[in-house]
Design a protein around this motif. Structure first.
Motif, short mmCIF file in Angstrom:
data_model
loop_
_atom_site.label_atom_id
_atom_site.label_comp_id
_atom_site.label_asym_id
_atom_site.label_seq_id
_atom_site.Cartn_x
_atom_site.Cartn_y
_atom_site.Cartn_z
N GLU A 16 1.20 -0.93 -0.11
CA GLU A 16 0.39 -0.14 0.16
C GLU A 16 0.84 0.76 0.03
O GLU A 16 0.39 2.63 -0.58
N GLU A 17 1.56 1.49 0.82
CA GLU A 17 2.84 2.69 0.84
C GLU A 17 3.69 2.62 -0.36
O GLU A 17 3.89 3.54 -1.08
N ALA A 18 3.91 1.29 -1.24
CA ALA A 18 4.51 1.40 -2.60
C ALA A 18 3.88 1.92 -3.54
O ALA A 18 4.04 2.45 -4.12
N SER A 19 2.49 1.17 -3.34
CA SER A 19 1.68 1.94 -3.97
C SER A 19 1.51 3.62 -4.16
O SER A 19 1.58 4.65 -5.04
N GLN A 20 1.50 4.11 -2.77
CA GLN A 20 0.98 5.08 -2.38
C GLN A 20 1.95 6.44 -2.61
O GLN A 20 2.09 7.24 -3.53
N LEU A 21 3.53 6.13 -2.76
CA LEU A 21 4.71 7.04 -3.31
C LEU A 21 4.67 6.63 -4.82
O LEU A 21 5.47 7.90 -5.30
N SER A 22 4.91 5.55 -5.26
CA SER A 22 5.14 5.38 -7.23
C SER A 22 4.06 6.03 -7.68
O SER A 22 3.72 6.72 -8.95
N ASN A 23 2.62 5.88 -7.19
CA ASN A 23 1.38 6.73 -7.32
C ASN A 23 0.83 5.37 -8.72
O ASN A 23 0.26 5.70 -9.83
N ILE A 24 1.54 3.79 -8.76
CA ILE A 24 1.07 3.56 -9.18
C ILE A 24 -0.32 2.36 -8.07
O ILE A 24 -0.10 2.65 -7.24
N GLY A 25 -1.07 1.65 -8.80
CA GLY A 25 -2.56 1.81 -8.54
C GLY A 25 -2.10 -0.33 -7.69
O GLY A 25 -0.55 -0.67 -8.08
N ILE A 26 -2.59 -0.03 -6.97
CA ILE A 26 -2.02 -1.38 -5.48
C ILE A 26 -2.00 -2.82 -6.53
O ILE A 26 -1.70 -3.76 -5.88
N HIS A 27 -2.90 -2.81 -7.53
CA HIS A 27 -3.14 -4.27 -8.36
C HIS A 27 -1.70 -4.09 -9.10
O HIS A 27 -1.09 -5.66 -9.27
N ALA A 28 -1.52 -3.31 -9.50
CA ALA A 28 -0.32 -3.27 -10.43
C ALA A 28 0.77 -3.62 -8.88
O ALA A 28 1.44 -4.55 -10.04
N ILE A 29 0.98 -2.97 -8.71
CA ILE A 29 2.06 -3.41 -7.49
C ILE A 29 1.78 -4.93 -7.24
O ILE A 29 3.09 -5.31 -7.28
N ARG A 30 0.66 -5.10 -7.07
CA ARG A 30 1.22 -6.69 -6.57
C ARG A 30 1.05 -7.33 -7.77
O ARG A 30 1.99 -8.71 -7.32
N GLY A 31 0.97 -7.07 -8.86
CA GLY A 31 0.77 -7.61 -10.16
C GLY A 31 2.61 -8.05 -10.00
O GLY A 31 3.03 -8.97 -10.74
N LEU A 32 3.07 -6.58 -9.77
CA LEU A 32 4.85 -6.58 -9.79
C LEU A 32 5.81 -7.93 -8.47
O LEU A 32 6.86 -8.25 -9.34
N VAL A 33 5.06 -7.46 -8.09
CA VAL A 33 5.34 -8.45 -6.48
C VAL A 33 5.22 -9.83 -7.25
O VAL A 33 6.07 -11.01 -6.89
N ALA A 34 4.21 -10.30 -7.81
CA ALA A 34 3.67 -11.64 -8.16
C ALA A 34 4.59 -12.24 -8.88
O ALA A 34 5.17 -13.59 -8.98
N THR A 35 4.93 -11.63 -9.88
CA THR A 35 6.35 -11.70 -11.20
C THR A 35 7.15 -11.75 -11.05
O THR A 35 8.18 -11.51 -11.41
N ASN A 36 7.95 -11.29 -9.76
CA ASN A 36 9.36 -10.92 -9.73
C ASN A 36 9.73 -9.82 -9.73
O ASN A 36 11.28 -9.92 -9.68
N GLU A 37 9.18 -9.21 -9.93
CA GLU A 37 9.36 -7.84 -11.18
C GLU A 37 10.14 -7.33 -10.26
O GLU A 37 11.23 -6.57 -10.31
N ILE A 38 9.93 -6.56 -9.04
CA ILE A 38 9.79 -5.86 -8.33
C ILE A 38 10.46 -6.46 -6.56
O ILE A 38 9.48 -7.66 -6.58
N PRO A 39 11.76 -6.90 -6.49
CA PRO A 39 13.25 -7.63 -5.24
C PRO A 39 11.39 -7.30 -4.01
O PRO A 39 11.10 -6.03 -4.12
N HIS A 40 11.22 -8.36 -3.34
CA HIS A 40 10.56 -8.57 -2.09
C HIS A 40 10.85 -9.72 -1.24
O HIS A 40 11.42 -9.92 -1.56
#
Length: 70
Positions: A16-40
Motif C-alpha cells: 500500500e505504501e509503495a503504491s502511494q509513493l509511486s502513484n501506481i495502483g495497488i493491483h499493479a504493485i501486487r502484480g509486479l511482486v507476483a511476477t518478481n519484477e520488484i524485489p520483495h
C-alpha cells in the motif's frame, strides 16, 4: 495514510505504501511482486518492498519507456 515525505525516508514499504509513493495502483504493485519484477520480502504476513530498489525499477522502466502491466 502517511505523507509522501515520511514514505520517502522509509527503507521498506508495504504494498500500500509503495503504491502511494509511486502513484501506481495497488493491483499493479501486487502484480509486479507476483511476477518478481520488484524485489520483495516477507515480514510475517506482510509483503515488504525496498524503497530504493522500487525507485531503481521505476527509473529503469522509465528509460525503457515501458508501461507497467502492459
Amino acid at each position: 495514510m502517511k505523507n509522501i515525505q515520511d514514505l520517502a525516508c522509509q527503507l521498506s514499504l508495504t504494498i500500500e505504501e509503495a503504491s502511494q509513493l509511486s502513484n501506481i495502483g495497488i493491483h499493479a504493485i501486487r502484480g509486479l511482486v507476483a511476477t518478481n519484477e520488484i524485489p520483495h520480502f516477507k515480514n510475517g504476513n506482510k509483503t515488504m518492498i525496498n524503497r530504493e530498489l522500487l525507485e531503481d525499477y521505476l527509473k529503469k522502466i522509465s528509460l525503457e519507456r515501458r508501461q507497467i502491466g502492459g
